[in-house]
Structures are given as C-alpha cells and as structure tokens.
Design an enzyme around this catalytic site. Structure first.
Site, short mmCIF file in Angstrom:
data_model
loop_
_atom_site.label_atom_id
_atom_site.label_comp_id
_atom_site.label_asym_id
_atom_site.label_seq_id
_atom_site.Cartn_x
_atom_site.Cartn_y
_atom_site.Cartn_z
N LYS A 102 2.85 24.89 -17.25
CA LYS A 102 2.42 25.11 -18.64
C LYS A 102 3.20 24.22 -19.61
CE LYS A 102 0.85 29.90 -18.26
NZ LYS A 102 1.04 31.28 -18.74
N LYS A 149 -7.40 26.91 -8.19
CA LYS A 149 -7.73 28.32 -8.43
C LYS A 149 -8.58 28.42 -9.68
CE LYS A 149 -3.94 29.60 -11.41
NZ LYS A 149 -2.75 30.34 -11.73
N LYS A 165 -8.67 29.91 -16.67
CA LYS A 165 -9.17 29.53 -17.98
C LYS A 165 -8.72 28.12 -18.36
CE LYS A 165 -11.27 33.08 -19.37
NZ LYS A 165 -12.18 33.75 -20.14
P1 TYM Z 1 -2.80 36.81 -15.97
O1 TYM Z 1 -3.21 37.48 -17.23
O2 TYM Z 1 -2.76 35.33 -15.94
O3 TYM Z 1 -3.75 37.26 -14.80
C1 TYM Z 1 -4.03 38.62 -14.52
C2 TYM Z 1 -4.11 38.82 -13.01
O4 TYM Z 1 -5.16 38.01 -12.45
C3 TYM Z 1 -4.67 37.31 -11.31
N1 TYM Z 1 -5.42 36.05 -11.16
C4 TYM Z 1 -6.03 35.66 -10.02
N2 TYM Z 1 -6.13 36.24 -8.80
C5 TYM Z 1 -6.83 35.58 -7.86
N3 TYM Z 1 -7.44 34.38 -8.07
C6 TYM Z 1 -7.38 33.76 -9.27
N4 TYM Z 1 -7.99 32.60 -9.47
C7 TYM Z 1 -6.63 34.41 -10.31
N5 TYM Z 1 -6.37 34.08 -11.60
C8 TYM Z 1 -5.62 35.10 -12.10
C9 TYM Z 1 -3.20 37.08 -11.62
O5 TYM Z 1 -2.47 36.83 -10.44
C10 TYM Z 1 -2.82 38.38 -12.29
O6 TYM Z 1 -2.47 39.36 -11.33
N6 TYM Z 1 2.20 37.12 -15.90
C11 TYM Z 1 0.97 37.89 -15.67
C12 TYM Z 1 0.87 39.14 -16.51
C13 TYM Z 1 2.02 40.07 -16.41
C14 TYM Z 1 2.34 40.93 -15.33
C15 TYM Z 1 3.46 41.67 -15.74
C16 TYM Z 1 1.79 41.13 -14.08
C17 TYM Z 1 2.94 40.32 -17.39
N7 TYM Z 1 3.80 41.28 -16.99
C18 TYM Z 1 4.08 42.63 -14.89
C19 TYM Z 1 2.40 42.05 -13.23
C20 TYM Z 1 3.51 42.78 -13.64
C21 TYM Z 1 -0.21 37.01 -16.02
O7 TYM Z 1 -0.11 36.10 -16.81
O8 TYM Z 1 -1.40 37.38 -15.46
#
Ligand code: TYM
Length: 332
Positions: free
Chosen positions: A112, A195, A198
């Site tokens: 990022k 993957k 967005k």
């Molecule tokens: P975020 O908002 O980017 O994504 C939410 C969840 O979706 C999963 N994900 C995917 N899984 C499979 N294939 C894909 N192409 C794909 N794209 C996204 C992500 O792995 C995620 O589980 N940092 C985290 C949010 C967060 C969090 C936490 C998660 C903040 N605090 C505490 C767990 C525990 C995030 O940005 O997810």
C-alpha cells in the site's frame, strides 16, 4: 464456547465476492458454534484519506451487508470499532512493544505504501497491523476467521501476545488464524494470477455484491479461462477455471468432484452460464436485504449500539488488566 473475532473495512462501499467467500461466510457459520465478535473497522479505514460523509454512510452500509449476509445480532456481537475506545488505547501499548523493523516487514503495508508514495502514506498506515493486533487481543479471541491476505497480521498478533505475556505475565490469549483452504484466496475473474481486490482488480474482474445482478452475470460470462477445453480443478495450470469451480462449489454446497463430473465433455460457456445464474440467485436477495436494513436506520443503529455495549464490557476488562500489568497508576 471458544471465541472468534474478525473485522472488515467499510472503505469501499459494496463488499466483493472475495470478502464474502474468504471471510464473511465463515463468520455467519461460526456464530452458531462460537462466542463471536464482528466489527466494521472504521479506525482502519482512515489510514488512507476518507471523505467524512462517505465514511459514515459506508460504515452503515457495511453493517447492513453483514446482517444481509446472515449475521444475527442475537447470535453474535456486531459493532463499529470506533464505538469502543479501548481499541485505540490498547493499540498504543502494542505500538510500544513492536519493533520498527518488525512493522516494516508487513507485506500489506509495503504494497500500500509503495502505491501511495512514502511521503503520502500515513504513519497510521504503518501501524495499521498493530491496531489489528489490539482488536484481536482485547477480546481474548481463540480464532480469527480471515482470508489468506490477513495471515501475516494474525501471526504478528501471536508474536505480540507472547511477547506481552512473557514480559508482564499471562494476560492475552494467543489466537490462531481460521483460514479455509478452499476459499482463502478468491482470484480476479480477468486475471486469475491476482487476488480479487478493490484496489488491484479491473472493474470487469471484480464482483461487487451490490452491483446490478445483470452486470454481475455478464462479468461471470466473460471470465478469463484458458485455451484448453477441459473443466477440471487444477489451480496451477488452470487457475481461471479452478477459481470458477471454487466459487460455484462454495455458493451451491456441491463438491468440486461433483461439478467436474457434471461438466465432463461440456464447454466453458456452459459452466459460466450456469455459474452466472447461481451468482444472480445469490446477489439478488442479498441486495434486497441490504437495502431493507439500510432503509430502517433506527433498527440498524440500535443493533450497533447494543453491540458496542457488549463489546465494551469485554474490551474494558482486558484493557484494565493490560494497563495494570504495564505499570500504569490506576486512576482513583
Ligand atoms: P478487509 O476489509 O480488506 O477484508 C475483509 C476480509 O475479506 C478477506 N478477503 C479475501 N478473502 C479471500 N479472497 C480474496 N480475494 C479476499 N479479499 C479480501 C480478507 O482476508 C478479510 O478477512 N485488516 C483487515 C480488517 C481487520 C481485521 C481486524 C480482521 C481489522 N481488524 C481484526 C481480523 C481481525 C482488512 O483490511 O480486511
């Protein structure tokens, strides 16, 4: 009951298919067997610039989508991260236990930051994973249901929990990632080497759950496959077809083997047309339910208020223990 915790960013508006299959679907299943805490991570969202009105609207929209996906406020605790101030408070303590080099090695940060340029990337983006550590440790979570791209952050959480416990005495549960192999990484429909996301995907390769179902069907029908003709799961040599089979299998509950058999001797077009139908049948009611939750914002806000109250009770208890262990003088 063992405890799970996870979060999703409100940044982008509509959830995409990777969010749903990689994470949210598991959240729905785990609320039946676990003491489950799920949150919309608005503090994480501001690590990149956000329009305030959009952030507020997208936070509600994210909560509405989680309910539409099947989270039940009677079976889990659903809340907004900024409603529980302990997240930011514990994050500070964790910041002070994390090495600068250790934080610099987080691959999502590196990606990022490279995109934004060193001077535009915020310090918040740098410490993002450490806020996530605090999110998880505050609830003494045993497992963290996420997609593969979050594994490194859960590993960091384990390291910091062990470090804190070693230095100050047993305080935090050391959590495990809960990552289902089949859906850990859903790929872009136009470029199955990356993957679905967005930021990286082209619009044609990204399935937004709230898009017009017709547009979604079209994207499925124009998914990139390969020059072979056999419908068979082989992630290495046939990543496009394998991704479609994974999506098909997960949305219908049918095994990949069953699907391979059904499509033996058939053309890719047949698979895509049928998967487009499956997808439309999934997103159509999802959109409607999301809209219903949005239309009744009073109910939505009251669900989130109750969730925050339940979350705070747990978070406050953990924070006060951590503060005491660190040596902060209790306020009289
Ligand atoms: P975020 O908002 O980017 O994504 C939410 C969840 O979706 C999963 N994900 C995917 N899984 C499979 N294939 C894909 N192409 C794909 N794209 C996204 C992500 O792995 C995620 O589980 N940092 C985290 C949010 C967060 C969090 C936490 C998660 C903040 N605090 C505490 C767990 C525990 C995030 O940005 O997810």
């Amino acid at each position: 009951r063992p405890r799970v915790l996870s979060g999703i960013q409100p940044t982008a508006g509509s959830f995409h298919l990777g969010n749903y299959l990689g994470a949210v679907r598991q959240w729905v299943a785990l609320q039946e067997s676990h003491d489950a805490f799920y949150m919309v991570v608005d503090l994480h969202a501001i690590t990149v610039p956000q329009d305030p009105a959009d952030l507020r609207a997208n936070t509600r929209l994210a909560a509405a989508q989680l309910l539409a996906a099947g989270l039940d406020p009677d079976r889990c605790t659903l809340f907004v991260q900024s409603h529980v101030p302990e997240h930011a408070q514990l994050a500070w303590v964790m910041n002070c236990l994390t090495g600068f080099g250790e934080a610099s090695r987080m691959t999502q940060f590196k990606d990022k930051a490279a995109k934004q340029g060193a001077d535009r990337a915020s310090v918040g983006l740098f410490t993002y994973p450490i806020l996530q550590v605090a999110d998880i440790l505050l609830y003494q979570a045993n497992e963290v249901p996420v997609g593969e791209d979050q594994r490194q952050h859960v590993e960091l959480t384990r390291d910091l929990a062990e470090r804190f416990n070693g230095r100050f005495g047993a305080t935090f549960t050391v959590p495990k990632p809960y990552i289902l192999k089949e859906t850990a990484k859903i790929y872009d429909l136009q470029d199955p080497a990356i993957k679905m996301s967005k930021s990286a995907s082209t619009p044609k390769g990204l399935i937004n759950l709230l898009d017009e179902p017709k547009a979604t069907a079209k994207k499925v029908k124009s998914a990139v496959t390969d020059t072979d003709t056999v419908i068979r799961y082989d992630a290495e040599h046939k990543p496009g077809v394998s991704n479609l089979l994974t999506i098909y299998s997960t949305l219908t509950g049918r095994t990949i083997a069953e699907l391979e058999q059904e499509y033996e001797g058939k053309m890719y077009g047949a698979l895509k047309t049928d998967l487009a139908d499956v997808m439309v049948d999934f997103v159509t009611p999802f959109r409607e339910r999301t809209q219903q939750y949005l239309d009744d914002s009073e109910t939505l806000d009251s669900i989130l208020a109750k969730g925050a109250e339940k979350a705070r009770a747990v978070a406050a208890e953990t924070l006060s223990q951590a503060y005491e262990r660190v040596g902060f003088l209790p306020a009289k």
